[in-house]
Design a protein around this motif. Sequence first.
Motif, PDB file in Angstrom:
ATOM      1  N   VAL A 172       0.876  -1.169   0.000  1.00  0.00           N
ATOM      2  CA  VAL A 172       0.000   0.000   0.000  1.00  0.00           C
ATOM      3  C   VAL A 172       0.915   1.222   0.000  1.00  0.00           C
ATOM      4  N   THR A 173       0.832   2.013  -1.046  1.00  0.00           N
ATOM      5  CA  THR A 173       1.577   3.265  -1.100  1.00  0.00           C
ATOM      6  C   THR A 173       0.611   4.396  -0.787  1.00  0.00           C
ATOM      7  N   VAL A 174       0.959   5.217   0.176  1.00  0.00           N
ATOM      8  CA  VAL A 174       0.118   6.379   0.489  1.00  0.00           C
ATOM      9  C   VAL A 174       0.982   7.633   0.423  1.00  0.00           C
ATOM     10  N   LEU A 175       0.475   8.643  -0.261  1.00  0.00           N
ATOM     11  CA  LEU A 175       1.168   9.930  -0.336  1.00  0.00           C
ATOM     12  C   LEU A 175       0.223  11.024   0.133  1.00  0.00           C
ATOM     13  N   VAL A 176       0.702  11.856   1.033  1.00  0.00           N
ATOM     14  CA  VAL A 176      -0.044  13.060   1.414  1.00  0.00           C
ATOM     15  C   VAL A 176       0.722  14.215   0.784  1.00  0.00           C
TER      16      VAL A 176
ATOM     17  N   TYR B   3      -8.601  27.251   5.582  1.00  0.00           N
ATOM     18  CA  TYR B   3      -7.926  26.068   6.130  1.00  0.00           C
ATOM     19  C   TYR B   3      -7.093  25.451   5.020  1.00  0.00           C
ATOM     20  N   VAL B   4      -6.189  24.549   5.413  1.00  0.00           N
ATOM     21  CA  VAL B   4      -5.353  23.854   4.431  1.00  0.00           C
ATOM     22  C   VAL B   4      -5.905  22.442   4.279  1.00  0.00           C
ATOM     23  N   ASP B   5      -6.066  21.982   3.053  1.00  0.00           N
ATOM     24  CA  ASP B   5      -6.349  20.558   2.884  1.00  0.00           C
ATOM     25  C   ASP B   5      -5.244  19.926   2.047  1.00  0.00           C
ATOM     26  N   TYR B   6      -5.201  18.602   2.077  1.00  0.00           N
ATOM     27  CA  TYR B   6      -4.105  17.844   1.486  1.00  0.00           C
ATOM     28  C   TYR B   6      -4.684  16.742   0.614  1.00  0.00           C
ATOM     29  N   GLU B   7      -3.985  16.448  -0.457  1.00  0.00           N
ATOM     30  CA  GLU B   7      -4.391  15.343  -1.309  1.00  0.00           C
ATOM     31  C   GLU B   7      -3.830  14.050  -0.735  1.00  0.00           C
TER      32      GLU B   7
END
Length: 201
Positions: free
Chosen positions: A11-15, A29-33
């Motif tokens: 499982v590869t996860v990138l924020v 606010y800040v959101d992230y992908e």
Amino acid sequence: LIFIMHLQEFVTVLVRDPRIQKEDSWHSYVDYEIFIHTNSICFTRKTSCVRRRYREFVWLRQRLQSNAVLIQLPDLPSKTPFFNMNNPNHVDHRRQGLQEFLEKILQDALLLSDSRLHLFLQTQLSPEDMEACVSGQTKYSVADAIHSFASLNRRFPIEDEEGKKEKNDADSDSESSSSGLGPSDDSISCGCKASPASEES
């Protein structure tokens, strides 16, 4: 050994790609992908991409902790009163902390079995809607929600709906698997784009 490695689940996860979103004229606010790529049988979709804000990570951690009492969950990056969304160092430090949090969680089989985690990572549902879906109060199931989100983003081929309908005729869920999900949320147009160079500076 090389051949065995290919058979292992990953499982590869990138924020990534933090963006400032305006809530109203006073609040931002800040959101992230969150990008997921996996071959794990635990996941409904093998590739997905959503946007989440810090507050939603806090909700996720609380829910996972209440369902897995014996597990000590990893910490989120601390919520500091000095956090400045216009300071790239602050934002990137938080981004790294959120990524490390998800990386640790996704290594735990018990946490991976929690439907909230999958809805968090693979749909744009709000915490309230995720909670309702998991507790069976929605006309759509967890899998329906994930499939519908993927087809709304049109990043994946849409399955043959006719074949599904015949199979699920007796199933009341199939009637409104997508209608209950109306994407009122602007952030649904995540699109997995690489962040423009201008935002990096």
